[in-house]
Structure formats: structure tokens, C-alpha cells
Scaffold this active site. Structure first.
Site, PDB file in Angstrom:
ATOM      1  N   LEU A  33       0.810  -1.217   0.000  1.00 18.66           N
ATOM      2  CA  LEU A  33       0.000   0.000   0.000  1.00 18.66           C
ATOM      3  C   LEU A  33       0.848   1.273   0.000  1.00 18.66           C
ATOM      4  O   LEU A  33       1.919   1.316   0.602  1.00 18.66           O
ATOM      5  CB  LEU A  33      -0.918  -0.014   1.222  1.00 18.66           C
ATOM      6  CG  LEU A  33      -1.796  -1.268   1.351  1.00 18.66           C
ATOM      7  CD1 LEU A  33      -2.606  -1.224   2.650  1.00 18.66           C
ATOM      8  CD2 LEU A  33      -2.735  -1.409   0.158  1.00 18.66           C
ATOM      9  N   HIS A  34       0.326   2.290  -0.674  1.00 20.53           N
ATOM     10  CA  HIS A  34       0.955   3.603  -0.677  1.00 20.53           C
ATOM     11  C   HIS A  34      -0.132   4.653  -0.465  1.00 20.53           C
ATOM     12  O   HIS A  34      -1.304   4.301  -0.264  1.00 20.53           O
ATOM     13  CB  HIS A  34       1.751   3.840  -1.974  1.00 20.53           C
ATOM     14  CG  HIS A  34       0.945   3.557  -3.216  1.00 20.53           C
ATOM     15  ND1 HIS A  34      -0.124   4.321  -3.602  1.00 20.53           N
ATOM     16  CD2 HIS A  34       1.054   2.571  -4.141  1.00 20.53           C
ATOM     17  CE1 HIS A  34      -0.632   3.838  -4.717  1.00 20.53           C
ATOM     18  NE2 HIS A  34       0.053   2.761  -5.064  1.00 20.53           N
ATOM     19  N   HIS A  37      -3.496   4.322  -2.208  1.00 17.35           N
ATOM     20  CA  HIS A  37      -4.462   3.395  -1.606  1.00 17.35           C
ATOM     21  C   HIS A  37      -5.121   4.032  -0.374  1.00 17.35           C
ATOM     22  O   HIS A  37      -6.319   3.879  -0.154  1.00 17.35           O
ATOM     23  CB  HIS A  37      -3.761   2.113  -1.129  1.00 17.35           C
ATOM     24  CG  HIS A  37      -3.172   1.293  -2.228  1.00 17.35           C
ATOM     25  ND1 HIS A  37      -1.819   1.142  -2.395  1.00 17.35           N
ATOM     26  CD2 HIS A  37      -3.757   0.562  -3.206  1.00 17.35           C
ATOM     27  CE1 HIS A  37      -1.589   0.351  -3.425  1.00 17.35           C
ATOM     28  NE2 HIS A  37      -2.738  -0.003  -3.950  1.00 17.35           N
ATOM     29  N   GLY A 147      -9.312   3.475  -7.650  1.00 12.28           N
ATOM     30  CA  GLY A 147      -8.513   4.655  -7.995  1.00 12.28           C
ATOM     31  C   GLY A 147      -8.638   5.016  -9.469  1.00 12.28           C
ATOM     32  O   GLY A 147      -8.801   4.133 -10.318  1.00 12.28           O
ATOM     33  N   VAL A 176      -3.135  10.019  -6.883  1.00  8.37           N
ATOM     34  CA  VAL A 176      -2.237  10.721  -5.956  1.00  8.37           C
ATOM     35  C   VAL A 176      -0.847  10.684  -6.587  1.00  8.37           C
ATOM     36  O   VAL A 176      -0.390   9.632  -7.030  1.00  8.37           O
ATOM     37  CB  VAL A 176      -2.224  10.043  -4.569  1.00  8.37           C
ATOM     38  CG1 VAL A 176      -1.261  10.750  -3.627  1.00  8.37           C
ATOM     39  CG2 VAL A 176      -3.634  10.030  -3.971  1.00  8.37           C
ATOM     40  N   MET A 184       1.508   7.724  -8.105  1.00  5.22           N
ATOM     41  CA  MET A 184       1.936   6.689  -7.154  1.00  5.22           C
ATOM     42  C   MET A 184       1.490   5.325  -7.646  1.00  5.22           C
ATOM     43  O   MET A 184       0.363   5.151  -8.111  1.00  5.22           O
ATOM     44  CB  MET A 184       1.347   6.970  -5.783  1.00  5.22           C
ATOM     45  CG  MET A 184       2.000   8.169  -5.181  1.00  5.22           C
ATOM     46  SD  MET A 184       1.885   8.155  -3.401  1.00  5.22           S
ATOM     47  CE  MET A 184       2.722   9.690  -3.065  1.00  5.22           C
ATOM     48  N   SER A 185       2.394   4.373  -7.541  1.00  4.02           N
ATOM     49  CA  SER A 185       2.110   3.008  -7.986  1.00  4.02           C
ATOM     50  C   SER A 185       3.081   2.070  -7.286  1.00  4.02           C
ATOM     51  O   SER A 185       4.253   2.432  -7.065  1.00  4.02           O
ATOM     52  CB  SER A 185       2.315   2.913  -9.503  1.00  4.02           C
ATOM     53  OG  SER A 185       2.492   1.573  -9.891  1.00  4.02           O
TER      54      SER A 185
END
Ligand code: PAF
Length: 284
Positions: A33-34, A37, A147, A176, A184-185
Site C-alpha cells: 500500500l501507498h 491506496h 482509484g 495521488v 503513485m504506484s
């Protein structure tokens, strides 16, 4: 927060919540997770009484030769992040529970799954829709949050829910980005430092496209050429596709209209990155 690993237990939990008239929100994830998420978790929290986050690296959405085995998995860290977000349940089923050996059933949103990411990843979206419908049937949420980073996936999931009359609301949350614009990924961790620097080119080229539209360039072929020039000006990239589409139907457009979406996939070294952005033309 409870960690539930069995489908039966998850169902029992959901049944009890529903009996108490709780609105259940689900955030399906592949884990690692980042902040992207966590923004989905917060969105689910805003609109639900109880939040379930599923963590499952779904084998059916990875093609042969893709990164199923290497996909980063950090359960302890993920659970801590979810605990901090006051998530109610982390649902972490095993591969065997989700896909027993004699598993046979798949769900596909036919046309939408073939283009764009679907052309280079045949079977990918069939794997996504299959696991998503399974998660929806197991968790039985009122709301599920996805997302916008995986924009094609979002449109496909919405269409599946509409076509199959599934009584669940699908919500989405904006991409994001890192400070320099990179979306972000979990796959960003595959980039080496030089590739990481060059990876901002996806966002940079989309921003440039918007500026060109603001100056009056609306022809999509011309805009794509300009974007490719920017991308190829950096080291390591290989453009897989750049498309300008209608946001709801994913139909290609030739001229930028009031509101379209740019979808793109670019390989930076050995890492395949996707990104997308709304692009706004002149009001007619
Ligand atoms: O977007 C993802 O993380 C996955 O495709 C999803 C929706 C969790 C299905 O495995």
C-alpha cells in the site's frame, strides 16, 4: 482492526454488519500500500460505517511473463498502515481459497477489455473483473472504491456492475502523485534512480498536451506527436500507447472536446507505467 483470511468468516462478518444496518465500504487492493491506496480508504471511510480493505495479489490478472511472482508483498507493513487508518477489516484470502484447483468461471466486459492496456495484456481485465466480482460477492459491500490511476479498469468495473445489475455503488478517487508528478504506484519501486527521474515524463507530456490545447491545438494526432517528442527526449522510454478518449465510453476522439481523457502506457527501462489525465478543450 480484524484480519480475516477465510471467505466464510468474511461473509459472517459482513452478514452481521448488514444486520446492524451498517454501510460497508470495500477497497480492493493488491497490497504493498501507498498514499494512493490510503486516499481510497479515506474516501470509503467518508461514505461508509465500516471499511474493508482486501489484499490479494490476483494471479488471474497477470499474464505469462508478467510480474506476479515479483509483485511486492509486505503484509506486516500494510496491516500497520490500515490499522492507522482505523480500517475495520483487512480481508486477505489465500490463492487456494479464491481459486481452488478446479476453478472454471470468469467474467469479462468484452469490448472495453480489448483496447489500450488490454491489447498488450490480453486476459488482464478478465482477471480483474473476475476477482472484483468475487470480492463484491464475498464482502457484499454497499460501496466499493477504485482509484482513477487505473482509469480503464475503473470504467470496466463500472460497466460490469451496471450490466450485471449488481446493487453496489462504485466510487472513484483521483490519482495521488509524487511531488514531481509521478503517479503513485506499487510498480514505481522497480525503477532505478535514473529511471525514476525520467518517469515523470508521462505526467510532463500530458501537462504539455493540455497547454497546447489551451493555445488552440485540438487535433489529437498533432498532440500525440508533441507528447512523443517530449517522451523520446528522455533516456529509456518506450511508448506503448497514447490515446485520447471519451471518459465514459473510452471511445477514441480525433479532436479534443470539452472534456476527454488521455490514457497512456510507457515503458521506462523494464518497468511499464500507466497514467491518465482529464484534458479540457474549449467550451463550444
Ligand atoms: O487495481 C488493483 O489494485 C487491482 O486490479 C484490483 C482492483 C485490486 C483487482 O485485483
Amino acid at each position: 482492526m480484524r484480519t480475516i483470511r477465510e471467505i466464510k468468516k468474511q461473509r459472517e462478518w459482513s452478514k452481521e454488519e448488514r444486520a446492524n444496518n451498517s454501510i460497508i465500504g470495500l477497497v480492493p487492493t493488491l497490497g504493498f500500500l501507498h498514499k494512493g491506496h490510503l486516499s481510497l480508504v479515506r474516501k470509503a471511510r467518508e461514505v461508509s460505517d465500516s471499511v474493508v480493505v482486501s489484499i490479494f495479489v490476483n494471479p488471474t490478472q497477470f499474464g505469462p511473463g508478467e510480474d506476479y511472482k515479483e509483485y511486492p508483498r509486505e503484509e506486516v507493513r500494510d496491516l500497520q498502515l490500515l490499522e492507522n487508518e482505523e480500517v475495520d477489516v483487512a480481508f486477505i484470502p489465500s490463492r487456494e481459497e479464491m481459486y481452488p484447483e478446479d476453478y472454471e468461471t470468469y467474467v469479462a466486459v468484452e469490448k472495453f477489455s480489448k483496447n489500450y492496456c488490454g491489447s498488450s495484456r490480453p486476459g488482464h481485465f478478465r482477471g480483474v473483473t473476475t476477482v472484483v466480482i468475487k470480492l463484491l460477492l464475498i464482502v457484499q459491500p454497499d460501496i466499493a472504491v477504485f482509484g482513477e490511476k487505473d482509469y480503464q479498469q475503473l470504467v470496466i468495473v463500472k460497466r460490469m456492475v451496471r450490466d450485471l445489475n449488481i446493487p453496489i455503488q462504485i466510487l472513484s478517487s483521483p490519482i495521488v502523485r509524487e511531488r514531481d508528478g509521478l503517479a503513485m504506484s506499487s510498480r514505481n519501486r522497480y525503477l532505478n534512480p535514473e529511471e525514476r527521474k525520467n518517469a515523470t515524463v508521462l505526467y510532463d507530456s500530458m501537462k504539455e498536451a493540455q497547454q497546447l490545447v489551451n493555445k488552440g491545438m485540438t487535433d489529437v494526432d498533432a498532440l500525440k506527436k508533441e507528447m512523443i517528442k517530449i517522451i523520446e527526449g528522455r533516456k529509456h522510454p518506450r511508448v506503448e500507447y497514447i490515446e485520447f478518449v471519451e471518459p465514459e465510453t473510452l471511445k477514441r476522439v480525433k479532436k479534443v472536446g470539452v472534456s476527454n481523457r488521455i490514457l497512456m502506457a510507457v515503458h521506462i527501462g523494464r518497468t511499464r507505467l500507466i497514467d491518465n489525465m482529464e484534458i479540457r478543450g474549449q467550451v463550444e
